[in-house]
Enzyme design. Structure first.
Site, PDB file in Angstrom:
ATOM      1  N   GLY A 224      18.215 -22.318 -43.259  1.00 59.09           N
ATOM      2  CA  GLY A 224      17.140 -23.198 -43.691  1.00 59.09           C
ATOM      3  C   GLY A 224      16.549 -22.758 -45.008  1.00 59.09           C
ATOM      4  O   GLY A 224      16.731 -21.614 -45.420  1.00 59.09           O
ATOM      5  N   GLY A 226      13.730 -21.969 -48.143  1.00 56.71           N
ATOM      6  CA  GLY A 226      12.402 -21.423 -48.399  1.00 56.71           C
ATOM      7  C   GLY A 226      12.124 -20.075 -47.769  1.00 56.71           C
ATOM      8  O   GLY A 226      13.026 -19.343 -47.353  1.00 56.71           O
ATOM      9  N   CYS A 253      21.758 -16.841 -41.455  1.00 59.28           N
ATOM     10  CA  CYS A 253      20.981 -16.916 -42.706  1.00 59.28           C
ATOM     11  C   CYS A 253      19.474 -16.926 -42.418  1.00 59.28           C
ATOM     12  O   CYS A 253      18.935 -15.888 -42.077  1.00 59.28           O
ATOM     13  CB  CYS A 253      21.444 -18.080 -43.560  1.00 59.28           C
ATOM     14  SG  CYS A 253      21.238 -17.706 -45.313  1.00 59.28           S
ATOM     15  N   HIS A 337      27.310 -17.009 -44.335  1.00 56.55           N
ATOM     16  CA  HIS A 337      27.646 -18.273 -43.651  1.00 56.55           C
ATOM     17  C   HIS A 337      29.042 -18.242 -43.036  1.00 56.55           C
ATOM     18  O   HIS A 337      30.018 -18.599 -43.688  1.00 56.55           O
ATOM     19  CB  HIS A 337      27.520 -19.442 -44.631  1.00 56.55           C
ATOM     20  CG  HIS A 337      26.097 -19.735 -44.951  1.00 56.55           C
ATOM     21  ND1 HIS A 337      25.317 -20.563 -44.174  1.00 56.55           N
ATOM     22  CD2 HIS A 337      25.286 -19.262 -45.931  1.00 56.55           C
ATOM     23  CE1 HIS A 337      24.098 -20.607 -44.665  1.00 56.55           C
ATOM     24  NE2 HIS A 337      24.053 -19.823 -45.729  1.00 56.55           N
ATOM     25  N   GLU A 339      30.233 -20.270 -41.065  1.00 54.41           N
ATOM     26  CA  GLU A 339      30.762 -21.643 -40.994  1.00 54.41           C
ATOM     27  C   GLU A 339      31.331 -22.078 -42.344  1.00 54.41           C
ATOM     28  O   GLU A 339      31.890 -23.185 -42.440  1.00 54.41           O
ATOM     29  CB  GLU A 339      29.673 -22.608 -40.514  1.00 54.41           C
ATOM     30  CG  GLU A 339      28.691 -23.097 -41.579  1.00 54.41           C
ATOM     31  CD  GLU A 339      27.684 -22.040 -42.041  1.00 54.41           C
ATOM     32  OE1 GLU A 339      27.729 -20.900 -41.554  1.00 54.41           O
ATOM     33  OE2 GLU A 339      26.844 -22.360 -42.914  1.00 54.41           O
TER      34      GLU A 339
END
Ligand SMILES: NC(=O)CC[C@H](N)C(=O)O
Length: 358
Positions: A224, A226, A253, A337, A339
């Protein structure tokens, strides 16, 4: 093509031309050194609030795939339902494209989604400035218009709330062998695809939803955008879930950062982040190194991990944390990541590890 200027907070100016939607924009200026993957990166919700600079010079030459959706509602080729980056900054935009799966140009896509794109920028020089100074806020202004764009804020803004789903979404309902609650902080579609491929039912919940009263076999915490310090509601819910020491938990993450926070660790901001397809990480306790896809600006402080936790992966370039695991309970996470989408798929086995634990 109208003339534009990228102005950084330290006063640096870079002159270029607009090739996307024509509107001034402000955000955190970050750089990504991957050679491919602009459709996936632009639609990765973790880029919300950011102006994405690509160091690879030639961009746009393979066009954009169709924005079609599968029966389960996931986009076929993209990582979410729209572009999340505030703008894209490139060196040499290729007006002509050619690819078996392309249906339009990058410029047409940006215009349709009202996202600015600028070309003619020396993105390697820009990257050197960001590496020396650290990431900075910046804005893109049109040279023939007054510069009255309001300053943007990044640190301290809860971007997760802007991109998370607003209600519960179910995938494979009544069909998967095991049930996973997925905390959606801005989840990339390929994470959901990677779980569905492994025969699980997914209950995707908003980032601040208290899922603890649901019946489920495992908890997944997504990537996500920020600052993770703005997501306390998620951290509280994860802590409650941890009262069940047997519940398998996996995070990616932002998920690594929130799981670490739930375990008591602290987060800091990296000088210029990791955004690329070639970040080497070593699995702690082994000599195995994996090449990973990354997109993050914050990191977990290894020195603040509690006694029950240990680093699972370490970045071989700068020694920063790339994952954690609990010493006794089935809880682990990756800062990179697994994925991919885009990038190397070497660490996809982590999904197998999680599903085995369910
Ligand atoms: N891709 C992500 O989940 C990024 C996490 C967090 N927003 C960071 O920049 O570090």
């Amino acid at each position: 093509m109208r003339n534009v200027t990228l102005i950084l907070d330290d006063g640096s100016r870079f002159h270029g031309k607009s090739f996307g939607y024509e509107k001034p924009v402000a955000g955190e200026v970050v750089f990504n050194t991957a050679m491919t993957g602009y459709p996936e990166s632009l639609t990765d919700p973790s880029y919300a609030g950011q102006l994405m600079t690509l160091t690879y010079p030639l961009v746009g030459n393979y066009g954009v795939p169709p924005f079609t959706f599968e029966a389960n509602g996931l986009p076929t080729f993209m990582e979410s339902e729209k572009i999340h980056a505030e703008a894209i900054i490139v060196s040499d935009y290729s007006e002509k494209y050619s690819h078996w799966n392309a249906v339009e140009s990058l410029a047409d896509w940006l215009k349709r989604e009202q996202v600015p794109g600028i070309t003619g920028i020396d993105t390697r020089e820009l990257t050197k400035v960001l590496r020396e100074h650290g990431v900075m806020m910046g804005k893109i202004v049109f040279d023939d218009e007054p510069d009255n764009i309001p300053e943007a804020a990044y640190a301290g803004v809860n971007y997760v709330d802007k991109v998370s789903c607003k209600e519960v979404i179910r995938y494979n309902e009544g069909e998967g062998k095991k049930k996973v609650v997925l905390v959606d902080c801005g989840v990339k579609s390929n994470i959901i695809r990677c779980l569905l491929k492994r025969d699980v039912e997914i209950i995707r919940v908003p980032w601040n939803y208290d899922f603890n009263s649901l019946q489920f076999d495992g908890l997944f915490i997504s990537n996500g955008p920020g600052d993770p310090d703005t997501c306390d509601a998620a951290v509280q819910n994860i802590r409650k879930a941890m009262q069940n020491e047997k519940l398998p938990i996996f995070g990616i993450c932002m998920g690594n950062q929130l799981l670490s926070k739930a375990g008591g660790a602290k987060i800091y901001k990296l000088k210029y982040g990791h955004r690329s397809h070639n970040q080497p990480v070593r699995m702690v306790g082994t000599e195995r190194c994996f090449i990973t896809s990354q997109n993050h600006g914050y990191a977990v402080d290894n020195n603040t991990l509690g006694a029950d936790w240990e680093p699972l992966f370490i970045n071989m370039n700068d020694g920063s944390n790339e994952g954690i695991r609990h010493k006794k309970n089935p809880w682990f996470s990756a800062q990179f990541h697994p994925e991919a989408a885009s990038g190397p798929t070497d660490t996809e086995f982590l999904f197998d590890e999680f599903v085995k634990l369910l």
